[in-house]
Design a protein around this motif. Structure first.
Motif, PDB file in Angstrom:
ATOM      1  N   ALA A 105       0.928  -1.208   0.092  1.00 23.73           N
ATOM      2  CA  ALA A 105       0.012   0.076  -0.099  1.00 23.73           C
ATOM      3  C   ALA A 105       0.814   1.375   0.088  1.00 23.73           C
ATOM      4  CB  ALA A 105      -1.047  -0.096   1.146  1.00 23.73           C
ATOM      5  N   THR A 106       0.508   2.092  -0.792  1.00 25.01           N
ATOM      6  CA  THR A 106       1.341   3.401  -0.744  1.00 25.01           C
ATOM      7  C   THR A 106       0.446   4.432  -0.458  1.00 25.01           C
ATOM      8  OG1 THR A 106       0.526   4.022  -3.032  1.00 25.01           O
ATOM      9  CG2 THR A 106       2.644   2.904  -3.022  1.00 25.01           C
ATOM     10  N   GLN A 107      -0.694   4.263   0.537  1.00 24.16           N
ATOM     11  CA  GLN A 107      -1.285   5.061   1.093  1.00 24.16           C
ATOM     12  C   GLN A 107      -2.150   4.063   1.968  1.00 24.16           C
ATOM     13  OE1 GLN A 107      -3.959   6.851  -2.201  1.00 24.16           O
ATOM     14  NE2 GLN A 107      -5.482   6.122  -0.875  1.00 24.16           N
ATOM     15  N   ASN A 108      -2.898   4.839   3.075  1.00 26.15           N
ATOM     16  CA  ASN A 108      -3.947   4.270   3.919  1.00 26.15           C
ATOM     17  C   ASN A 108      -5.171   3.933   3.289  1.00 26.15           C
ATOM     18  OD1 ASN A 108      -2.361   4.075   6.507  1.00 26.15           O
ATOM     19  ND2 ASN A 108      -3.087   6.157   7.001  1.00 26.15           N
ATOM     20  N   LEU A 109      -5.487   2.711   2.756  1.00 25.67           N
ATOM     21  CA  LEU A 109      -6.504   2.161   1.799  1.00 25.67           C
ATOM     22  C   LEU A 109      -7.673   1.699   2.727  1.00 25.67           C
ATOM     23  CD1 LEU A 109      -4.439   0.441  -0.882  1.00 25.67           C
ATOM     24  CD2 LEU A 109      -5.646   2.691  -1.187  1.00 25.67           C
ATOM     25  N   ASP A 110      -8.902   2.032   2.367  1.00 25.40           N
ATOM     26  CA  ASP A 110     -10.020   1.246   2.598  1.00 25.40           C
ATOM     27  C   ASP A 110     -10.561   0.482   1.454  1.00 25.40           C
ATOM     28  OD1 ASP A 110     -11.048   3.550   1.617  1.00 25.40           O
ATOM     29  OD2 ASP A 110     -12.058   4.550   3.465  1.00 25.40           O
ATOM     30  N   ARG A 111     -10.189   0.914   0.294  1.00 26.77           N
ATOM     31  CA  ARG A 111     -10.632   0.633  -1.248  1.00 26.77           C
ATOM     32  C   ARG A 111      -9.780   0.756  -2.156  1.00 26.77           C
ATOM     33  NH1 ARG A 111     -15.583   3.592  -2.720  1.00 26.77           N
ATOM     34  NH2 ARG A 111     -14.552   4.332  -4.527  1.00 26.77           N
ATOM     35  N   PHE A 112      -9.662  -0.026  -3.114  1.00 24.61           N
ATOM     36  CA  PHE A 112      -8.713  -0.075  -4.090  1.00 24.61           C
ATOM     37  C   PHE A 112      -9.419  -0.861  -5.449  1.00 24.61           C
ATOM     38  CE2 PHE A 112      -7.463  -3.973  -2.035  1.00 24.61           C
ATOM     39  CZ  PHE A 112      -7.336  -4.894  -3.101  1.00 24.61           C
ATOM     40  N   ASP A 113      -8.925  -0.440  -6.484  1.00 25.02           N
ATOM     41  CA  ASP A 113      -9.342  -0.860  -7.767  1.00 25.02           C
ATOM     42  C   ASP A 113      -7.889  -1.990  -8.250  1.00 25.02           C
ATOM     43  OD1 ASP A 113     -11.474   0.580  -7.368  1.00 25.02           O
ATOM     44  OD2 ASP A 113     -11.509   1.388  -9.643  1.00 25.02           O
ATOM     45  N   LEU A 114      -8.684  -2.958  -9.150  1.00 28.40           N
ATOM     46  CA  LEU A 114      -7.532  -3.418 -10.100  1.00 28.40           C
ATOM     47  C   LEU A 114      -8.433  -3.537 -11.254  1.00 28.40           C
ATOM     48  CD1 LEU A 114      -7.081  -6.794  -7.769  1.00 28.40           C
ATOM     49  CD2 LEU A 114      -5.118  -5.303  -8.739  1.00 28.40           C
ATOM     50  N   ASP A 115      -7.706  -3.621 -12.404  1.00 28.70           N
ATOM     51  CA  ASP A 115      -8.213  -3.594 -13.887  1.00 28.70           C
ATOM     52  C   ASP A 115      -8.416  -5.190 -14.224  1.00 28.70           C
ATOM     53  OD1 ASP A 115      -7.745  -0.835 -14.418  1.00 28.70           O
ATOM     54  OD2 ASP A 115      -5.810  -1.299 -14.250  1.00 28.70           O
ATOM     55  N   PHE A 116      -9.762  -5.465 -14.534  1.00 23.95           N
ATOM     56  CA  PHE A 116     -10.013  -6.698 -14.853  1.00 23.95           C
ATOM     57  C   PHE A 116     -11.279  -6.840 -15.868  1.00 23.95           C
ATOM     58  CE2 PHE A 116     -11.619 -11.032 -13.521  1.00 23.95           C
ATOM     59  CZ  PHE A 116     -10.698 -12.031 -14.262  1.00 23.95           C
ATOM     60  N   ARG A 117     -11.119  -7.550 -16.934  1.00 14.34           N
ATOM     61  CA  ARG A 117     -12.138  -7.694 -18.074  1.00 14.34           C
ATOM     62  C   ARG A 117     -12.526  -9.162 -17.972  1.00 14.34           C
ATOM     63  NH1 ARG A 117     -11.757  -3.251 -21.887  1.00 14.34           N
ATOM     64  NH2 ARG A 117      -9.809  -1.975 -21.666  1.00 14.34           N
ATOM     65  N   GLY A 118     -11.939 -10.084 -17.127  1.00 11.56           N
ATOM     66  CA  GLY A 118     -12.004 -11.408 -17.380  1.00 11.56           C
ATOM     67  C   GLY A 118     -13.184 -12.084 -16.783  1.00 11.56           C
ATOM     68  N   PRO A 119     -13.373 -13.447 -16.913  1.00 11.74           N
ATOM     69  CA  PRO A 119     -14.614 -14.055 -16.427  1.00 11.74           C
ATOM     70  C   PRO A 119     -14.897 -14.071 -14.989  1.00 11.74           C
ATOM     71  CG  PRO A 119     -12.890 -15.763 -16.992  1.00 11.74           C
ATOM     72  CD  PRO A 119     -12.372 -14.251 -17.282  1.00 11.74           C
ATOM     73  N   GLU A 120     -16.123 -14.447 -14.868  1.00 12.57           N
ATOM     74  CA  GLU A 120     -16.657 -14.322 -13.453  1.00 12.57           C
ATOM     75  C   GLU A 120     -15.979 -14.741 -12.321  1.00 12.57           C
ATOM     76  OE1 GLU A 120     -20.696 -15.979 -10.758  1.00 12.57           O
ATOM     77  OE2 GLU A 120     -20.311 -16.750 -12.829  1.00 12.57           O
ATOM     78  N   ILE A 121     -15.944 -13.756 -11.281  1.00 11.09           N
ATOM     79  CA  ILE A 121     -15.084 -14.241 -10.104  1.00 11.09           C
ATOM     80  C   ILE A 121     -16.103 -14.921  -9.214  1.00 11.09           C
ATOM     81  CG2 ILE A 121     -13.934 -12.862  -8.080  1.00 11.09           C
ATOM     82  CD1 ILE A 121     -13.465 -10.523  -9.993  1.00 11.09           C
ATOM     83  N   THR A 122     -15.256 -16.022  -8.319  1.00  9.43           N
ATOM     84  CA  THR A 122     -15.885 -16.861  -7.467  1.00  9.43           C
ATOM     85  C   THR A 122     -15.586 -16.542  -6.105  1.00  9.43           C
ATOM     86  OG1 THR A 122     -14.441 -18.751  -7.904  1.00  9.43           O
ATOM     87  CG2 THR A 122     -16.332 -18.636  -9.302  1.00  9.43           C
ATOM     88  N   SER A 123     -14.424 -16.031  -5.993  1.00 10.34           N
ATOM     89  CA  SER A 123     -14.032 -15.509  -4.601  1.00 10.34           C
ATOM     90  C   SER A 123     -12.794 -14.778  -4.635  1.00 10.34           C
ATOM     91  CB  SER A 123     -13.505 -16.748  -3.776  1.00 10.34           C
ATOM     92  OG  SER A 123     -12.339 -17.193  -3.800  1.00 10.34           O
ATOM     93  N   LEU A 124     -12.880 -13.803  -3.766  1.00  9.14           N
ATOM     94  CA  LEU A 124     -11.759 -12.879  -3.699  1.00  9.14           C
ATOM     95  C   LEU A 124     -11.426 -12.567  -2.004  1.00  9.14           C
ATOM     96  CD1 LEU A 124     -11.382  -9.578  -5.729  1.00  9.14           C
ATOM     97  CD2 LEU A 124     -10.773  -9.610  -3.262  1.00  9.14           C
ATOM     98  N   THR A 125     -10.169 -12.566  -1.833  1.00  8.39           N
ATOM     99  CA  THR A 125      -9.775 -12.321  -0.277  1.00  8.39           C
ATOM    100  C   THR A 125      -8.631 -11.503  -0.543  1.00  8.39           C
ATOM    101  OG1 THR A 125      -7.912 -14.318  -0.381  1.00  8.39           O
ATOM    102  CG2 THR A 125     -10.346 -14.809   0.263  1.00  8.39           C
ATOM    103  N   VAL A 126      -8.638 -10.669   0.500  1.00  7.70           N
ATOM    104  CA  VAL A 126      -7.350 -10.003   0.932  1.00  7.70           C
ATOM    105  C   VAL A 126      -6.763 -10.390   2.210  1.00  7.70           C
ATOM    106  CG1 VAL A 126      -6.755  -7.454   1.130  1.00  7.70           C
ATOM    107  CG2 VAL A 126      -8.263  -7.967  -0.254  1.00  7.70           C
ATOM    108  N   ASP A 127      -5.585 -10.533   2.353  1.00  9.15           N
ATOM    109  CA  ASP A 127      -4.784 -11.186   3.332  1.00  9.15           C
ATOM    110  C   ASP A 127      -5.722 -12.301   3.950  1.00  9.15           C
ATOM    111  OD1 ASP A 127      -2.672  -9.278   3.048  1.00  9.15           O
ATOM    112  OD2 ASP A 127      -3.545  -7.776   4.357  1.00  9.15           O
ATOM    113  N   GLY A 128      -6.354 -13.288   3.161  1.00  9.70           N
ATOM    114  CA  GLY A 128      -6.852 -14.371   3.757  1.00  9.70           C
ATOM    115  C   GLY A 128      -8.399 -14.225   4.190  1.00  9.70           C
TER     116      GLY A 128
END
Ligand code: ARG
Ligand code: ZN
Length: 493
Positions: A107-130
């Motif tokens: 992190a280069t700032q205190n983050l409570d939210r961030f974006d990634l670029d993604f145009r791919g297929p359906e996401i089934t799960s997403l974790t941050v630090d587990g």
């Protein structure tokens, strides 16, 4: 990975100060050294945290873009990716990809939210630090709200699981990129915006990272990625290839191309391992170009300085609907028979474009002009036309002053013209004119210094102008004005 200069830390520090997390100079030096005057309330500047009192850190969302006007949604702020690990299977019969992407970032700032670029297929799960995290998708923005907040300077890990059919992306000039299915696999390229078609990423050349691809494909097919092959194992009718990119890479240079390939492994005269994969239909026609890779590597190393990567090679695939080649890092890719000229161009890009990448897409001539000039130099070295003759021919300076060719601004050609002949030919002409202006020695130094100073990083046109002035000791304002910053055919410089 941002450039190892002040940039990341500078921004982070500014953000911390703004958030009241770092003591400002006033607050920090507020303790008087001499006898204290009459007791009273400790003085604190209005709005500044009071000394001794812990302040509450402030968190905010990372920027949804880095602000490149050619591709306004590209890239994101608030973090710096260090490593991408993509583990996936792909079945050309169904075109289904089943993937787990693990992204390690700071992190280069205190983050409570961030974006990634993604145009791919359906996401089934997403974790941050587990921890399971909320996310939403809006165009190419994958908006992630981590369960816990992310502190500036701290490392965090995002794991994205997704499955489905990835596809191509169409560019402003009508060409296609991204994930392009072929008759025996997939042709995978990402300049300037195709990589998010199959990998959630911070899709900007200003955030380089190392990469590892683990690709499982039906036995008999080969998955070819950037970097070095760590392992290849077949079990139950599927072969798994592990590719490792050990030097920083821009997302747009990533590939993991799948197909039927004849593979040749060798070592160049300077000891760089080479891995060449060619579609059997294109082997005969591409033999000459491929056989010259070692000679090109030696020639360019002599002119540009040390080769920046741990391996070399090429991918020659049959994807005629694509119609262009790309300098994918360590292994340029061809969508049809490879020619010697294009091979030289793509190998030259390894120094200019790949190791030194453009800061913004308007700087594309720093890629295409340099690679085209490398191609001209190699042609001359190889017994073909001299650079001087190429400069003067009818595709270049020999074009009539009235030609529409001269009506595009080299320093800012726009997203429709970024891969037209302007950045390539006018770009290479600019370098040749510069060579005439500053002389052989200074020009040779400029080429090498450019590769050395910005290795594994990115740079802008203004950086090149100052380097050229520094190395030549000349004021080149008027020179660059006519070649880069003005339209029209230069007549004197
Ligand atoms: N950089 C590539 C080359 O010069 C061309 C990429 C073209 N990309 C595109 N989307 N049209 O070899
Ligand atoms: Zn190029």
């Amino acid at each position: 990975m941002t450039r190892p200069r002040l940039r990341a830390t500078g921004l982070a520090t500014a953000a911390l100060v703004a958030a009241g997390l770092l003591a400002t100079p006033t607050a920090a030096s507020a303790v008087p050294a001499k006898p204290t005057p009459a007791p009273g309330k400790p003085k604190a500047a209005p709005g500044k945290p009071k000394p001794g009192k812990p302040c509450t850190p402030r968190y905010s969302p990372g920027a949804p873009s880095i602000g490149d006007p050619y591709f306004p949604d590209q890239g994101n702020g608030g973090y710096d990716v260090k490593h991408y690990d993509l583990d996936f299977s792909y079945d050309p019969a169904t075109q289904v990809m089943d993937a787990t992407a693990t992204i390690t970032a700071h992190a280069t700032q205190n983050l409570d939210r961030f974006d990634l670029d993604f145009r791919g297929p359906e996401i089934t799960s997403l974790t941050v630090d587990g921890k399971k995290s909320a996310f939403s998708r809006d165009g190419q923005e994958l908006v992630v709200t981590p369960h816990g907040k992310l502190k500036a300077g701290k490392k965090f890990t995002v794991v994205v699981k997704y499955a489905g059919v990835p596809g191509p992306v169409t560019d402003p000039d009508g060409s296609i990129e991204g994930w392009i299915p072929t008759d025996d696999g997939a042709f995978v390229v990402g300049e300037p915006q195709g990589t998010p078609a199959w990998l959630p990423s911070n899709d900007t050349p200003t955030d380089k990272a190392t990469f590892r691809f683990t690709a499982k494909v039906p036995e008999g097919l080969t998955a070819v990625g950037n970097g070095q092959l760590l392992s290849q194992r077949t079990r139950n009718g599927w072969t798994t290839f592990v590719w490792d990119s050990t030097e920083p890479m821009a997302t747009y240079l990533a590939t993991i191309t799948i197909g039927t390939f004849e593979v040749t492994e060798s070592v160049t005269p300077s000891g760089i391992p080479s891995y060449v994969a060619i579609d059997p239909r294109l082997v005969a026609g591409s033999a000459n170009a491929v056989s010259q890779i070692p000679k090109m590597m030696e020639f360019f190393t002599g002119k540009f300085g040390p080769y920046p990567f741990a391996s070399t090679g090429a991918i020659v695939d049959y994807a005629p609907q694509v119609g262009y080649a790309l300098e994918t890092q360590t292994k340029p890719i061809f969508s049809n028979t490879a020619s010697v000229g294009t091979m030289a161009h793509e190998i030259a890009h390894q120094w200019y474009g790949n190791s030194v990448s453009p800061e913004r897409w308007k700087d594309i001539w720093l890629n295409e002009g340099f690679a085209t000039y490398g191609q001209w130099m190699y042609t001359e070295f190889n017994g073909g036309a001299t650079v001087e003759a190429t400069f003067n021919n009818s595709s270049n300076y020999g074009r009539a002053a009235t030609s529409s060719f001269w009506q595009v601004l080299l320093a800012d050609p726009g997203p429709m013209e970024m891969f037209s002949s302007i950045p390539y030919n006018r770009g290479a002409m600019t370098l040749h004119a510069l060579r005439g202006k500053v002389g052989e020695e200074a020009f040779a130094r400029i080429l090498r210094r450019w590769a050395a100073i910005h290795r594994y990083s990115h740079a802008a046109t203004a950086d090149f102008v100052s380097l050229a002035e520094r190395e030549s000791g000349q004021d080149l304002t008027a020179f660059f004005d006519v070649w880069l910053f003005q339209k029209g055919k230069p007549t004197s410089w």
